[in-house]
Design an enzyme around this catalytic site. Structure first.
Site, mmCIF file in Angstrom:
data_model
loop_
_atom_site.group_PDB
_atom_site.id
_atom_site.type_symbol
_atom_site.label_atom_id
_atom_site.label_comp_id
_atom_site.label_asym_id
_atom_site.label_seq_id
_atom_site.Cartn_x
_atom_site.Cartn_y
_atom_site.Cartn_z
ATOM 1 N N LYS A 182 0.834 -1.215 0.000
ATOM 2 C CA LYS A 182 0.000 0.000 0.000
ATOM 3 C C LYS A 182 0.865 1.261 0.000
ATOM 4 O O LYS A 182 0.614 2.182 -0.768
ATOM 5 C CB LYS A 182 -0.905 0.040 1.249
ATOM 6 C CG LYS A 182 -1.880 -1.109 1.376
ATOM 7 C CD LYS A 182 -2.862 -0.887 2.522
ATOM 8 C CE LYS A 182 -2.222 -0.852 3.899
ATOM 9 N NZ LYS A 182 -1.599 -2.135 4.322
ATOM 10 N N ARG B 237 -9.170 1.734 8.709
ATOM 11 C CA ARG B 237 -8.765 0.359 8.996
ATOM 12 C C ARG B 237 -9.820 -0.377 9.810
ATOM 13 O O ARG B 237 -9.625 -1.539 10.149
ATOM 14 C CB ARG B 237 -7.468 0.389 9.799
ATOM 15 C CG ARG B 237 -6.240 -0.103 9.045
ATOM 16 C CD ARG B 237 -5.099 -0.022 10.026
ATOM 17 N NE ARG B 237 -3.910 -0.725 9.662
ATOM 18 C CZ ARG B 237 -2.829 -0.166 9.104
ATOM 19 N NH1 ARG B 237 -2.832 1.090 8.756
ATOM 20 N NH2 ARG B 237 -1.749 -0.883 8.907
ATOM 21 N N ARG C 188 11.616 -6.487 5.689
ATOM 22 C CA ARG C 188 11.456 -5.061 5.376
ATOM 23 C C ARG C 188 12.367 -4.192 6.241
ATOM 24 O O ARG C 188 12.563 -4.459 7.411
ATOM 25 C CB ARG C 188 9.996 -4.666 5.605
ATOM 26 C CG ARG C 188 9.714 -3.219 5.290
ATOM 27 C CD ARG C 188 8.287 -3.026 4.924
ATOM 28 N NE ARG C 188 7.439 -2.959 6.107
ATOM 29 C CZ ARG C 188 6.150 -2.624 6.040
ATOM 30 N NH1 ARG C 188 5.574 -2.376 4.879
ATOM 31 N NH2 ARG C 188 5.433 -2.584 7.137
ATOM 32 N N ARG D 138 11.336 -1.968 11.637
ATOM 33 C CA ARG D 138 10.318 -1.426 12.530
ATOM 34 C C ARG D 138 10.007 -2.444 13.626
ATOM 35 O O ARG D 138 9.987 -3.641 13.364
ATOM 36 C CB ARG D 138 9.041 -1.124 11.733
ATOM 37 C CG ARG D 138 9.149 0.136 10.915
ATOM 38 C CD ARG D 138 8.051 0.304 9.884
ATOM 39 N NE ARG D 138 6.733 -0.177 10.284
ATOM 40 C CZ ARG D 138 5.650 -0.084 9.507
ATOM 41 N NH1 ARG D 138 5.739 0.488 8.309
ATOM 42 N NH2 ARG D 138 4.496 -0.542 9.910
ATOM 43 N N ARG E 230 -0.579 -8.144 13.869
ATOM 44 C CA ARG E 230 -1.091 -7.246 12.820
ATOM 45 C C ARG E 230 -1.973 -7.999 11.833
ATOM 46 O O ARG E 230 -2.984 -7.481 11.363
ATOM 47 C CB ARG E 230 0.077 -6.586 12.079
ATOM 48 C CG ARG E 230 0.777 -5.556 12.933
ATOM 49 C CD ARG E 230 2.128 -5.193 12.381
ATOM 50 N NE ARG E 230 2.036 -4.393 11.173
ATOM 51 C CZ ARG E 230 3.017 -4.245 10.301
ATOM 52 N NH1 ARG E 230 4.161 -4.879 10.464
ATOM 53 N NH2 ARG E 230 2.854 -3.483 9.251
HETATM 54 P P1 AMP Z 1 1.241 1.042 8.733
HETATM 55 O O1 AMP Z 1 2.481 1.823 8.500
HETATM 56 O O2 AMP Z 1 0.095 1.525 7.884
HETATM 57 O O3 AMP Z 1 1.447 -0.443 8.658
HETATM 58 O O4 AMP Z 1 0.790 1.356 10.245
HETATM 59 C C1 AMP Z 1 1.617 1.002 11.330
HETATM 60 C C2 AMP Z 1 0.831 0.915 12.621
HETATM 61 O O5 AMP Z 1 0.224 2.170 12.911
HETATM 62 C C3 AMP Z 1 -0.327 -0.073 12.592
HETATM 63 O O6 AMP Z 1 0.079 -1.398 12.855
HETATM 64 C C4 AMP Z 1 -1.210 0.492 13.707
HETATM 65 O O7 AMP Z 1 -0.685 0.205 14.986
HETATM 66 C C5 AMP Z 1 -1.058 1.995 13.486
HETATM 67 N N1 AMP Z 1 -2.071 2.506 12.545
HETATM 68 C C6 AMP Z 1 -1.862 3.052 11.310
HETATM 69 N N2 AMP Z 1 -3.023 3.401 10.731
HETATM 70 C C7 AMP Z 1 -3.999 3.077 11.616
HETATM 71 C C8 AMP Z 1 -5.417 3.169 11.594
HETATM 72 N N3 AMP Z 1 -6.078 3.677 10.540
HETATM 73 N N4 AMP Z 1 -6.108 2.730 12.693
HETATM 74 C C9 AMP Z 1 -5.472 2.218 13.753
HETATM 75 N N5 AMP Z 1 -4.141 2.080 13.827
HETATM 76 C C10 AMP Z 1 -3.405 2.505 12.778
#
Ligand code: AMP
Length: 214
Positions: free
Chosen positions: A17, A92, A127, A160, A171
């Site tokens: 994404k 999400r 990653r 990360r 996740r």
């Molecule tokens: P990502 O970089 O999109 O994988 O986001 C990393 C982490 O940020 C996720 O595993 C969640 O802990 C948090 N996060 C990001 N976007 C959201 C969202 N829309 N709702 C809840 N948690 C989020």
């Protein structure tokens, strides 16, 4: 129909994404709104909100809806989004999608990138991410030129906390339980487009561009 410019990326963690959202943003000249990047920036800044969010993120849990909805609401008020935007990692949950509806935002297209879970686990484990500019690499498939150094901005790249095995499992569980229901939510509204995320990044971009420009 004219060009679609209010876009949302949907898909499991590791589907690509962020990569696709970055490419679309630069091709189309519209901002990428990544809640993950914004939450990581808040964590790095050491703000109260950042510290609270980090407790959830580092373990692989979703951050509470109210926090994330608040952040996105702010971004969507900015004049930068007048010509469109790409939501990356938001909504999400169904609650977040309903919050977007109640802000009066009607998405032109939801880009759903599908990839099998075993492929995702391999991708996420390898990653590496730059916390300064958001660029991502993979130790095997897409390494940075110099180990642990970002090609784009020269900062250090890291794994990360949420790309470690235990957090990856959490996740995936959050995706299946809370995010996957959005596929039907948007399919029913007739705005969902599916893409095979096992293809190369260039192939996925090409498929997305043909939908956006149709
Ligand atoms: P990502 O970089 O999109 O994988 O986001 C990393 C982490 O940020 C996720 O595993 C969640 O802990 C948090 N996060 C990001 N976007 C959201 C969202 N829309 N709702 C809840 N948690 C989020």
């Amino acid at each position: 129909m004219g060009k679609k410019t209010k876009l949302m990326m949907l898909g499991p963690p590791g589907a690509g994404k962020g990569t696709q959202a970055q490419r679309l943003a630069s091709r189309m000249g519209i901002p990428q709104i990544s809640t993950g990047d914004m939450l990581r920036a808040a964590k790095k800044s050491g703000s109260e909100m950042g510290k609270k969010a980090a407790e959830y993120m580092d373990k692989g849990h979703l951050v509470p809806d109210q926090v994330v909805i608040g952040i996105v609401e702010e971004s969507l008020k900015s004049p930068d989004v007048a010509d469109g935007f790409i939501l990356d990692g938001f909504p999400r949950t169904v609650e977040q999608a309903e919050a977007l509806d109640s802000l009066g935002i009607k998405l032109d297209a939801v880009l759903n990138i599908q990839v099998d879970e075993d492929v995702l686990v391999k991708r996420l484990g390898g990653r590496r991410a730059c916390l300064t500019c958001g660029a991502t690499y993979h130790v095997e498939h897409n390494p940075s030129k110099e180990e642990d150094i970002c090609d784009k901005c020269g900062s250090e790249t890291i794994q990360r906390d949420d790309d470690k095995p235990e957090a990856i499992r959490t996740r995936m569980g959050a995706y299946r339980g809370k995010t996957a229901p959005l596929i039907e939510f948007y399919r029913e509204r007739g705005r969902l487009y599916d893409f095979d995320g096992a293809q190369s990044p260039d192939e996925v971009t090409a498929a997305i561009m043909s939908v956006i420009e149709e």
